[in-house]
Scaffold this motif. Structure first.
Motif, PDB file in Angstrom:
ATOM      1  N   PRO A   1       0.820  -1.209   0.000  1.00  0.00           N
ATOM      2  CA  PRO A   1       0.000   0.000   0.000  1.00  0.00           C
ATOM      3  C   PRO A   1       0.861   1.269   0.000  1.00  0.00           C
ATOM      4  O   PRO A   1       2.004   1.254   0.430  1.00  0.00           O
ATOM      5  CB  PRO A   1      -0.791  -0.118   1.303  1.00  0.00           C
ATOM      6  CG  PRO A   1       0.141  -0.853   2.222  1.00  0.00           C
ATOM      7  CD  PRO A   1       0.888  -1.829   1.338  1.00  0.00           C
ATOM      8  N   PHE A   2       0.241   2.366  -0.482  1.00  0.00           N
ATOM      9  CA  PHE A   2       0.901   3.662  -0.533  1.00  0.00           C
ATOM     10  C   PHE A   2       0.252   4.612   0.472  1.00  0.00           C
ATOM     11  O   PHE A   2      -0.957   4.612   0.652  1.00  0.00           O
ATOM     12  CB  PHE A   2       0.784   4.257  -1.943  1.00  0.00           C
ATOM     13  CG  PHE A   2       1.426   3.408  -2.999  1.00  0.00           C
ATOM     14  CD1 PHE A   2       2.801   3.415  -3.179  1.00  0.00           C
ATOM     15  CD2 PHE A   2       0.655   2.594  -3.817  1.00  0.00           C
ATOM     16  CE1 PHE A   2       3.405   2.624  -4.144  1.00  0.00           C
ATOM     17  CE2 PHE A   2       1.233   1.802  -4.793  1.00  0.00           C
ATOM     18  CZ  PHE A   2       2.622   1.813  -4.963  1.00  0.00           C
ATOM     19  N   ASP A   3       1.094   5.430   1.083  1.00  0.00           N
ATOM     20  CA  ASP A   3       0.592   6.408   2.051  1.00  0.00           C
ATOM     21  C   ASP A   3       0.025   7.645   1.362  1.00  0.00           C
ATOM     22  O   ASP A   3      -0.919   8.259   1.858  1.00  0.00           O
ATOM     23  CB  ASP A   3       1.709   6.806   3.015  1.00  0.00           C
ATOM     24  CG  ASP A   3       2.211   5.619   3.806  1.00  0.00           C
ATOM     25  OD1 ASP A   3       1.467   5.126   4.664  1.00  0.00           O
ATOM     26  OD2 ASP A   3       3.345   5.169   3.537  1.00  0.00           O
TER      27      ASP A   3
ATOM     28  N   LEU B   1      -4.320   2.466  -1.675  1.00  0.00           N
ATOM     29  CA  LEU B   1      -3.992   3.308  -0.528  1.00  0.00           C
ATOM     30  C   LEU B   1      -3.914   2.511   0.766  1.00  0.00           C
ATOM     31  O   LEU B   1      -4.697   1.583   1.009  1.00  0.00           O
ATOM     32  CB  LEU B   1      -5.016   4.423  -0.380  1.00  0.00           C
ATOM     33  CG  LEU B   1      -4.806   5.614  -1.308  1.00  0.00           C
ATOM     34  CD1 LEU B   1      -6.084   6.423  -1.443  1.00  0.00           C
ATOM     35  CD2 LEU B   1      -3.672   6.497  -0.793  1.00  0.00           C
ATOM     36  N   ALA B   2      -2.993   2.924   1.610  1.00  0.00           N
ATOM     37  CA  ALA B   2      -2.874   2.357   2.953  1.00  0.00           C
ATOM     38  C   ALA B   2      -3.943   2.950   3.869  1.00  0.00           C
ATOM     39  O   ALA B   2      -4.595   3.937   3.529  1.00  0.00           O
ATOM     40  CB  ALA B   2      -1.490   2.666   3.522  1.00  0.00           C
ATOM     41  N   ARG B   3      -4.116   2.342   5.024  1.00  0.00           N
ATOM     42  CA  ARG B   3      -4.993   2.956   6.026  1.00  0.00           C
ATOM     43  C   ARG B   3      -4.439   4.331   6.403  1.00  0.00           C
ATOM     44  O   ARG B   3      -3.235   4.498   6.554  1.00  0.00           O
ATOM     45  CB  ARG B   3      -5.096   2.055   7.259  1.00  0.00           C
ATOM     46  CG  ARG B   3      -6.017   2.592   8.334  1.00  0.00           C
ATOM     47  CD  ARG B   3      -6.335   1.542   9.374  1.00  0.00           C
ATOM     48  NE  ARG B   3      -7.239   0.537   8.821  1.00  0.00           N
ATOM     49  CZ  ARG B   3      -7.092  -0.772   8.985  1.00  0.00           C
ATOM     50  NH1 ARG B   3      -6.055  -1.237   9.670  1.00  0.00           N
ATOM     51  NH2 ARG B   3      -7.954  -1.615   8.468  1.00  0.00           N
TER      52      ARG B   3
ATOM     53  N   GLU C   1     -15.769  11.750 -13.832  1.00  0.00           N
ATOM     54  CA  GLU C   1     -16.800  11.014 -13.113  1.00  0.00           C
ATOM     55  C   GLU C   1     -16.344   9.584 -12.862  1.00  0.00           C
ATOM     56  O   GLU C   1     -15.978   8.869 -13.790  1.00  0.00           O
ATOM     57  CB  GLU C   1     -18.115  11.021 -13.887  1.00  0.00           C
ATOM     58  CG  GLU C   1     -18.708  12.418 -14.038  1.00  0.00           C
ATOM     59  CD  GLU C   1     -20.041  12.411 -14.745  1.00  0.00           C
ATOM     60  OE1 GLU C   1     -20.545  11.301 -15.067  1.00  0.00           O
ATOM     61  OE2 GLU C   1     -20.596  13.504 -14.975  1.00  0.00           O
ATOM     62  N   ALA C   2     -16.407   9.160 -11.588  1.00  0.00           N
ATOM     63  CA  ALA C   2     -15.963   7.823 -11.205  1.00  0.00           C
ATOM     64  C   ALA C   2     -16.955   7.214 -10.219  1.00  0.00           C
ATOM     65  O   ALA C   2     -17.609   7.924  -9.455  1.00  0.00           O
ATOM     66  CB  ALA C   2     -14.576   7.884 -10.570  1.00  0.00           C
ATOM     67  N   GLN C   3     -17.041   5.894 -10.231  1.00  0.00           N
ATOM     68  CA  GLN C   3     -17.864   5.167  -9.270  1.00  0.00           C
ATOM     69  C   GLN C   3     -16.933   4.519  -8.263  1.00  0.00           C
ATOM     70  O   GLN C   3     -16.020   3.772  -8.636  1.00  0.00           O
ATOM     71  CB  GLN C   3     -18.712   4.115  -9.970  1.00  0.00           C
ATOM     72  CG  GLN C   3     -19.709   3.435  -9.047  1.00  0.00           C
ATOM     73  CD  GLN C   3     -20.704   2.575  -9.812  1.00  0.00           C
ATOM     74  OE1 GLN C   3     -20.708   2.571 -11.032  1.00  0.00           O
ATOM     75  NE2 GLN C   3     -21.532   1.855  -9.082  1.00  0.00           N
ATOM     76  N   LEU C   4     -17.151   4.804  -6.974  1.00  0.00           N
ATOM     77  CA  LEU C   4     -16.260   4.344  -5.919  1.00  0.00           C
ATOM     78  C   LEU C   4     -17.022   3.581  -4.850  1.00  0.00           C
ATOM     79  O   LEU C   4     -18.194   3.869  -4.575  1.00  0.00           O
ATOM     80  CB  LEU C   4     -15.546   5.531  -5.255  1.00  0.00           C
ATOM     81  CG  LEU C   4     -14.589   6.350  -6.121  1.00  0.00           C
ATOM     82  CD1 LEU C   4     -14.101   7.569  -5.344  1.00  0.00           C
ATOM     83  CD2 LEU C   4     -13.409   5.498  -6.561  1.00  0.00           C
ATOM     84  N   ASP C   5     -16.346   2.626  -4.249  1.00  0.00           N
ATOM     85  CA  ASP C   5     -16.871   1.936  -3.074  1.00  0.00           C
ATOM     86  C   ASP C   5     -16.508   2.759  -1.849  1.00  0.00           C
ATOM     87  O   ASP C   5     -15.383   2.690  -1.351  1.00  0.00           O
ATOM     88  CB  ASP C   5     -16.268   0.536  -2.996  1.00  0.00           C
ATOM     89  CG  ASP C   5     -16.810  -0.272  -1.829  1.00  0.00           C
ATOM     90  OD1 ASP C   5     -17.509   0.318  -0.967  1.00  0.00           O
ATOM     91  OD2 ASP C   5     -16.517  -1.470  -1.765  1.00  0.00           O
ATOM     92  N   LEU C   6     -17.443   3.565  -1.373  1.00  0.00           N
ATOM     93  CA  LEU C   6     -17.147   4.464  -0.260  1.00  0.00           C
ATOM     94  C   LEU C   6     -16.896   3.710   1.037  1.00  0.00           C
ATOM     95  O   LEU C   6     -16.288   4.266   1.957  1.00  0.00           O
ATOM     96  CB  LEU C   6     -18.288   5.473  -0.084  1.00  0.00           C
ATOM     97  CG  LEU C   6     -18.474   6.455  -1.246  1.00  0.00           C
ATOM     98  CD1 LEU C   6     -19.624   7.410  -0.951  1.00  0.00           C
ATOM     99  CD2 LEU C   6     -17.197   7.228  -1.518  1.00  0.00           C
ATOM    100  N   ALA C   7     -17.324   2.466   1.122  1.00  0.00           N
ATOM    101  CA  ALA C   7     -17.021   1.678   2.324  1.00  0.00           C
ATOM    102  C   ALA C   7     -15.511   1.483   2.464  1.00  0.00           C
ATOM    103  O   ALA C   7     -14.976   1.478   3.586  1.00  0.00           O
ATOM    104  CB  ALA C   7     -17.732   0.333   2.261  1.00  0.00           C
ATOM    105  N   LYS C   8     -14.821   1.348   1.328  1.00  0.00           N
ATOM    106  CA  LYS C   8     -13.354   1.227   1.386  1.00  0.00           C
ATOM    107  C   LYS C   8     -12.739   2.536   1.873  1.00  0.00           C
ATOM    108  O   LYS C   8     -11.795   2.526   2.673  1.00  0.00           O
ATOM    109  CB  LYS C   8     -12.795   0.879   0.010  1.00  0.00           C
ATOM    110  CG  LYS C   8     -13.122  -0.521  -0.471  1.00  0.00           C
ATOM    111  CD  LYS C   8     -12.492  -0.769  -1.838  1.00  0.00           C
ATOM    112  CE  LYS C   8     -12.815  -2.157  -2.355  1.00  0.00           C
ATOM    113  NZ  LYS C   8     -12.226  -2.395  -3.705  1.00  0.00           N
TER     114      LYS C   8
ATOM    115  N   ARG D   1     -10.031   4.979   6.296  1.00  0.00           N
ATOM    116  CA  ARG D   1      -9.903   6.367   6.775  1.00  0.00           C
ATOM    117  C   ARG D   1      -9.106   7.213   5.763  1.00  0.00           C
ATOM    118  O   ARG D   1      -8.251   8.019   6.136  1.00  0.00           O
ATOM    119  CB  ARG D   1      -9.257   6.420   8.164  1.00  0.00           C
ATOM    120  CG  ARG D   1     -10.008   5.668   9.247  1.00  0.00           C
ATOM    121  CD  ARG D   1      -9.447   5.966  10.623  1.00  0.00           C
ATOM    122  NE  ARG D   1      -8.083   5.529  10.766  1.00  0.00           N
ATOM    123  CZ  ARG D   1      -7.721   4.336  11.257  1.00  0.00           C
ATOM    124  NH1 ARG D   1      -8.635   3.470  11.650  1.00  0.00           N
ATOM    125  NH2 ARG D   1      -6.442   4.018  11.361  1.00  0.00           N
ATOM    126  N   VAL D   2      -9.391   7.025   4.493  1.00  0.00           N
ATOM    127  CA  VAL D   2      -8.678   7.733   3.435  1.00  0.00           C
ATOM    128  C   VAL D   2      -9.101   9.195   3.398  1.00  0.00           C
ATOM    129  O   VAL D   2     -10.283   9.525   3.511  1.00  0.00           O
ATOM    130  CB  VAL D   2      -8.952   7.067   2.069  1.00  0.00           C
ATOM    131  CG1 VAL D   2      -8.514   7.966   0.910  1.00  0.00           C
ATOM    132  CG2 VAL D   2      -8.248   5.726   1.988  1.00  0.00           C
TER     133      VAL D   2
END
Length: 320
Positions: free
Chosen positions: A198-200, A218-220, A234-241, A246-247
């Motif tokens: 993962p990346f910070d 992304l990292a936590r 415009e993008a579709q994202l999984d907001l749960a991720k 805590r991005v």
């Protein structure tokens, strides 16, 4: 004075009145100006200058101070480079004195002209907004661009391993020569970035096309800084991720920041970044420079997406 305007998808040298130099400002006889993607967008009519800014092209330049307004510490004759909201591609430009930096010793004014915009952008988004701490990992998309080239060098200088996505094997080798740990070719194996995650912090000028992957990489507590929309808006994202990790999702522009913010940013560059040029730890990555008469070729070269580093336009041969 002669100045460069973007008109209906083309560029044209026109006669413009010289701007006045007021309190706190400096007048610069322009030796050279750096070209940026924002200039391509403005030429196409897609990126108008902020209210009150010059409609002349050019977000960075270098030259010699010819006039100093009251209250500025600069002196006539100082060699400087400057961050601009517009106006750099002209024989003269007037700018807030807080937005100028000394041209680093040992560099030509053409080389100095390609520093302010990219180093200000990279510092702002990786270290100020992205808050990179020593040892944290960064991913820089479009790593061989001007901002990418500056970002890689800053990451190396401040102890941050970084990886890149680029368009060709040659450009990946270029990024590795600047200090990148590695990366992938966007046309072949973008998913290969998972091997380095993962990346910070992710510095992303692409936007929608990379959004879902960026979130996975992304990292936590990671910081995702979007600075452009080359891959769509415009993008579709999984907001749960996004919640679970805590991005922090940060949208960032520089051109429309207020004068005080830019002054503070330039002061940070003066204190933390500019000494590294004298130490040889940072360098301009100027791939091409063009005479003013060859401005069309300069713009088409940048638009080709085959440039590693920066392109400059020489305005006054007598100063360089």
């Amino acid at each position: 004075m002669k100045a460069l305007q973007g008109i209906e998808g083309s560029v044209e040298w026109v006669e413009r009145p010289a701007p006045s130099c007021d309190v706190g400002q400096i007048r610069i006889r322009v030796a050279a100006a750096g070209l940026n993607r924002a200039d391509l967008l403005q030429r196409a009519g897609l990126y108008p200058p902020p209210p009150g800014a010059s409609d002349v092209l050019g977000l960075e330049c270098a030259g010699v101070i010819s006039e100093v307004g009251a209250g500025s510490h600069w002196q006539v004759g100082d060699r400087v480079c400057a961050l601009l909201a517009g106006g750099g591609m002209a024989e003269e430009v007037v700018v807030d004195g807080r937005h100028a930096l000394p041209a680093p010793e040992g560099l030509s004014l053409v080389e100095a002209a390609v520093l302010p915009e990219v180093y200000a952008t990279a510092w702002l988004n990786l270290f100020k907004l992205g808050a990179l701490k020593s040892g944290e990992k960064a991913l820089i998309h479009a790593g061989a661009s001007g901002v990418g080239s500056a970002g890689i060098q800053l990451c190396k200088a401040f102890g941050n391993p970084c990886w890149v996505s680029v368009g060709s094997a040659e450009r990946l080798a270029y990024c590795e020569s600047l200090g990148a740990q590695g990366g992938v070719l966007r046309t072949q194996d973008l998913e290969g970035l998972r091997d380095f995650a993962p990346f910070d912090v992710i510095l992303d000028p692409i936007g929608a096309r990379y959004a879902a992957l960026d979130l996975d990489l992304l990292a936590r507590d990671g910081r995702w800084v979007i600075i452009g929309l080359m891959g769509g808006r415009e993008a579709q994202l999984d907001l749960a991720k996004l919640l679970g990790k805590r991005v922090q999702l940060i949208g960032s522009t520089l051109r429309n920041r207020d004068d005080a913010f830019k002054g503070e940013l330039i002061d940070e560059l003066r204190r933390h970044v500019w000494p590294l040029f004298a130490e040889g730890r940072l360098e301009p990555r100027l791939e091409h420079s063009f005479a003013a008469k060859d401005v069309d070729t300069a713009f088409e070269t940048l638009a080709s997406n085959n440039v590693s580093g920066k392109v400059a336009l020489v305005i006054d041969d007598n100063l360089v």
